[in-house]
Every structure is written in structure tokens, then in C-alpha cells.
Design a protein around this motif. Structure first.
Motif, mmCIF file in Angstrom:
data_model
loop_
_atom_site.group_PDB
_atom_site.id
_atom_site.type_symbol
_atom_site.label_atom_id
_atom_site.label_comp_id
_atom_site.label_asym_id
_atom_site.label_seq_id
_atom_site.Cartn_x
_atom_site.Cartn_y
_atom_site.Cartn_z
ATOM 1 N N UNK A 95 -22.604 20.820 45.566
ATOM 2 C CA UNK A 95 -23.631 20.636 44.546
ATOM 3 C C UNK A 95 -23.482 21.768 43.542
ATOM 4 N N UNK A 96 -23.427 21.419 42.270
ATOM 5 C CA UNK A 96 -23.454 22.408 41.200
ATOM 6 C C UNK A 96 -24.836 22.316 40.576
ATOM 7 N N UNK A 97 -25.614 23.384 40.704
ATOM 8 C CA UNK A 97 -26.969 23.405 40.155
ATOM 9 C C UNK A 97 -26.983 24.346 38.964
ATOM 10 N N UNK A 98 -27.318 23.802 37.798
ATOM 11 C CA UNK A 98 -27.447 24.588 36.570
ATOM 12 C C UNK A 98 -28.871 24.392 36.063
ATOM 13 N N UNK A 99 -29.630 25.468 36.083
ATOM 14 C CA UNK A 99 -31.038 25.367 35.702
ATOM 15 C C UNK A 99 -31.532 26.757 35.328
ATOM 16 N N UNK A 100 -32.798 26.834 35.015
ATOM 17 C CA UNK A 100 -33.436 28.106 34.733
ATOM 18 C C UNK A 100 -33.329 28.990 35.980
ATOM 19 N N UNK A 101 -32.860 30.246 35.850
ATOM 20 C CA UNK A 101 -32.699 31.101 37.032
ATOM 21 C C UNK A 101 -33.974 31.272 37.857
ATOM 22 N N UNK A 102 -35.120 31.323 37.210
ATOM 23 C CA UNK A 102 -36.365 31.484 37.979
ATOM 24 C C UNK A 102 -36.634 30.264 38.851
ATOM 25 N N UNK A 103 -36.308 29.084 38.365
ATOM 26 C CA UNK A 103 -36.489 27.857 39.159
ATOM 27 C C UNK A 103 -35.534 27.860 40.348
ATOM 28 N N UNK A 104 -34.287 28.209 40.101
ATOM 29 C CA UNK A 104 -33.299 28.228 41.172
ATOM 30 C C UNK A 104 -33.687 29.248 42.238
ATOM 31 N N UNK A 105 -34.014 30.454 41.830
ATOM 32 C CA UNK A 105 -34.364 31.497 42.797
ATOM 33 C C UNK A 105 -35.609 31.131 43.592
ATOM 34 N N UNK A 106 -36.602 30.580 42.938
ATOM 35 C CA UNK A 106 -37.852 30.229 43.618
ATOM 36 C C UNK A 106 -37.664 29.082 44.606
ATOM 37 N N UNK A 107 -36.957 28.038 44.199
ATOM 38 C CA UNK A 107 -36.849 26.837 45.026
ATOM 39 C C UNK A 107 -35.795 26.942 46.116
ATOM 40 N N UNK A 109 -34.601 29.749 47.664
ATOM 41 C CA UNK A 109 -34.636 30.888 48.571
ATOM 42 C C UNK A 109 -34.935 30.483 50.007
ATOM 43 N N UNK A 110 -35.652 29.390 50.198
ATOM 44 C CA UNK A 110 -36.001 28.944 51.540
ATOM 45 C C UNK A 110 -34.906 28.083 52.175
ATOM 46 N N UNK A 111 -33.924 27.686 51.385
ATOM 47 C CA UNK A 111 -32.879 26.805 51.905
ATOM 48 C C UNK A 111 -31.629 27.544 52.331
ATOM 49 N N UNK A 112 -31.542 28.830 52.092
ATOM 50 C CA UNK A 112 -30.318 29.569 52.373
ATOM 51 C C UNK A 112 -29.916 29.499 53.835
ATOM 52 N N UNK A 113 -30.881 29.440 54.735
ATOM 53 C CA UNK A 113 -30.545 29.367 56.147
ATOM 54 C C UNK A 113 -30.132 27.958 56.552
ATOM 55 N N UNK A 114 -30.464 26.943 55.773
ATOM 56 C CA UNK A 114 -30.181 25.553 56.128
ATOM 57 C C UNK A 114 -28.871 25.049 55.541
ATOM 58 N N UNK A 115 -28.447 25.598 54.410
ATOM 59 C CA UNK A 115 -27.232 25.138 53.757
ATOM 60 C C UNK A 115 -26.394 26.329 53.341
ATOM 61 N N UNK A 116 -25.134 26.098 53.087
ATOM 62 C CA UNK A 116 -24.236 27.134 52.614
ATOM 63 C C UNK A 116 -24.368 27.215 51.101
ATOM 64 N N UNK A 117 -24.863 28.337 50.606
ATOM 65 C CA UNK A 117 -25.054 28.510 49.161
ATOM 66 C C UNK A 117 -24.126 29.613 48.682
ATOM 67 N N UNK A 118 -23.309 29.272 47.689
ATOM 68 C CA UNK A 118 -22.443 30.268 47.054
ATOM 69 C C UNK A 118 -22.858 30.365 45.604
ATOM 70 N N UNK A 119 -23.209 31.544 45.160
ATOM 71 C CA UNK A 119 -23.642 31.740 43.783
ATOM 72 C C UNK A 119 -22.477 32.194 42.928
#
Length: 119
Positions: A95-107, A109-119
Motif C-alpha cells: 500500500x502506498x499512502x500519500x496524505x497529510x502527515x498528521x492524518x497518517x501519523x494519527x491513524x 500509529x495503532x497499526x504498526x504492530x499489526x502490519x509491516x509499515x515502511x516509511x
């Protein structure tokens, strides 16, 4: 899949590769679909507050440009969209997510343990 296709630029950038891109135009901007068709690309109109019919396929890559912000602006839950994205995506997909950084960081942050996130 380009989840907020705008004018089909993501698909046009990949036209020389051996891939196809499903362009999804938001229902409130459905007039953009004509431009996508005029460019020789495929697409559909969809409201991301609802589930997306994927039968019989799933997708290797989702490109989400400002989709999280727009879903929130429509009064829908971003968490529901993220669950829908997980359903649409094949195992080991991206998934490539391009959005406002505040939206990405807020939404996210709780999923990092459930999925592999590479910034």
C-alpha cells in the motif's frame, strides 16, 4: 488499484510496464472518469465509505492518495477503510499512502504492530 485516481496519472506512469491499474474515481468527482476513459485507461466510480466489489480478483498494490482524509471528511471511519484495504489486498501486497502527515501519523500509529509499515 489507484484508490483516488484524479486524472489517471498513476496508471499513465505505469503504462509501459506489464501491469494494469484499476482507476477509482470518488463519487463526488465522477466527471474525472471521462478523462480517464479518454486516456484509454480503465476505471470505475466508488464511495470508499462502502465496500468495494473485488470478485474475482484482489490487488497487489493499492495507491491511496488523500483517501484517508477524504473518507474522514465524508464522515466515515478511517479504520473501516483500512480494514477494507486489507481485504482487497493480496497477501504480501503493498500500500502506498500519500496524505497529510498528521492524518497518517494519527491513524496509522495503532497499526504498526499489526502490519509491516515502511516509511
Amino acid at each position: 488499484m489507484d484508490m483516488n485516481s484524479n486524472l489517471g496519472g498513476f496508471a499513465a506512469a505505469l503504462k509501459d510496464m506489464d501491469v494494469w491499474v484499476m482507476n477509482v474515481a470518488p463519487t463526488n468527482r465522477s466527471s474525472r472518469l471521462k478523462i480517464i476513459y479518454d486516456r484509454g485507461l480503465i476505471g470505475t466510480v466508488h464511495n470508499w465509505c462502502e465496500s468495494f466489489s473485488t470478485y474475482p480478483r484482489t490487488y497487489d498494490l493499492l495507491h491511496a492518495w488523500t483517501v484517508l482524509s477524504e473518507v474522514e471528511d465524508d464522515g466515515c471511519r478511517t479504520e473501516d477503510l483500512l480494514i477494507e484495504m486489507d481485504r482487497i489486498l493480496r497477501p504480501d501486497g503493498f500500500v502506498i499512502i500519500r496524505d497529510n502527515p498528521s492524518v497518517i501519523n494519527h491513524k496509522l500509529q495503532h497499526l504498526e504492530c499489526a502490519v509491516l509499515i515502511k516509511a
